[in-house]
Design a protein around this motif. Sequence first.
Motif, PDB file in Angstrom:
ATOM      1  N   LYS A 298       0.832  -1.207   0.000  1.00 18.76           N
ATOM      2  CA  LYS A 298       0.000   0.000   0.000  1.00 18.76           C
ATOM      3  C   LYS A 298       0.867   1.257   0.000  1.00 18.76           C
ATOM      4  O   LYS A 298       0.574   2.229  -0.698  1.00 18.76           O
TER       5      LYS A 298
ATOM      6  N   ASP B 289       1.055   4.227  -2.768  1.00 10.60           N
ATOM      7  CA  ASP B 289       0.915   5.650  -2.455  1.00 10.60           C
ATOM      8  C   ASP B 289       2.100   6.444  -2.988  1.00 10.60           C
ATOM      9  O   ASP B 289       1.949   7.559  -3.484  1.00 10.60           O
TER      10      ASP B 289
ATOM     11  N   GLU C 276      -2.793  -0.697  -5.119  1.00  5.00           N
ATOM     12  CA  GLU C 276      -2.118  -1.786  -4.412  1.00  5.00           C
ATOM     13  C   GLU C 276      -2.119  -3.060  -5.253  1.00  5.00           C
ATOM     14  O   GLU C 276      -1.141  -3.821  -5.250  1.00  5.00           O
TER      15      GLU C 276
END
Length: 232
Positions: free
Chosen positions: A170, A174, A180
């Motif tokens: 994750k 980001d 993801e």
Amino acid sequence: MNQKALPVAPRPAPVVFVVDDDISVRESLEALIRFAGWQTITFESAHQFLAHPREAAPSCLVLDVSLPDLNGLDLQKRMALEHAQLPIIFITGYGDVPMTVQAMKAGAVEFLTKPLSDEALLGAIRSALERSEAALDQEAKLSELRSRYVSLSRREMEVMTLVVSGLLNKQVGDELGISEITVKAHRGSVMRKMGAESLPDLVHMAARLGVAPPRDGSPSRRGRHRTGVPLA
């Protein structure tokens, strides 16, 4: 998950180079080394040796300290500057402690005084050739690892760098501005192409390749991270 190892061409037979300006010494050493089962090539000077092309074969150098053009210790320094991976066995008729210490600190396998003991010399050659063989094996493995790394896409390289720095999927998403699920797909592709069985295995590969994570080990803001290709 491991990729098959790339085909490796048969390695040439080991060779022992001898540099000594005394023809009687060269002939004696050549006969001894050949009798022990190794190939040997002799030279009367350091410059003659340097001009000779060398194959990627297990090899070592039996080197006289006193030579008319470039002495043995200076030749050792020059080879170190050129990053030549060639184990050296020094021989001399008048060795002293400072000379021996200098040679050994610079990586010499052995420092033997004339008249030479056949057993001591052959033992040193055997050890030097084993060291050379191991170094060539490591070079071949690193070359294969580099080939696998450059087969990755740029995005896969970015994902690999962030993953080995310790980020979760994750967090990697980001950082790169992707989902993801996409990270997982890239991560799986990286593991497969690199032939890594686990994350620690991939981290070890990255360390050998010099693939560096962000300096503080923490994610930078999205869009600021850039992954370089570290190998020329």
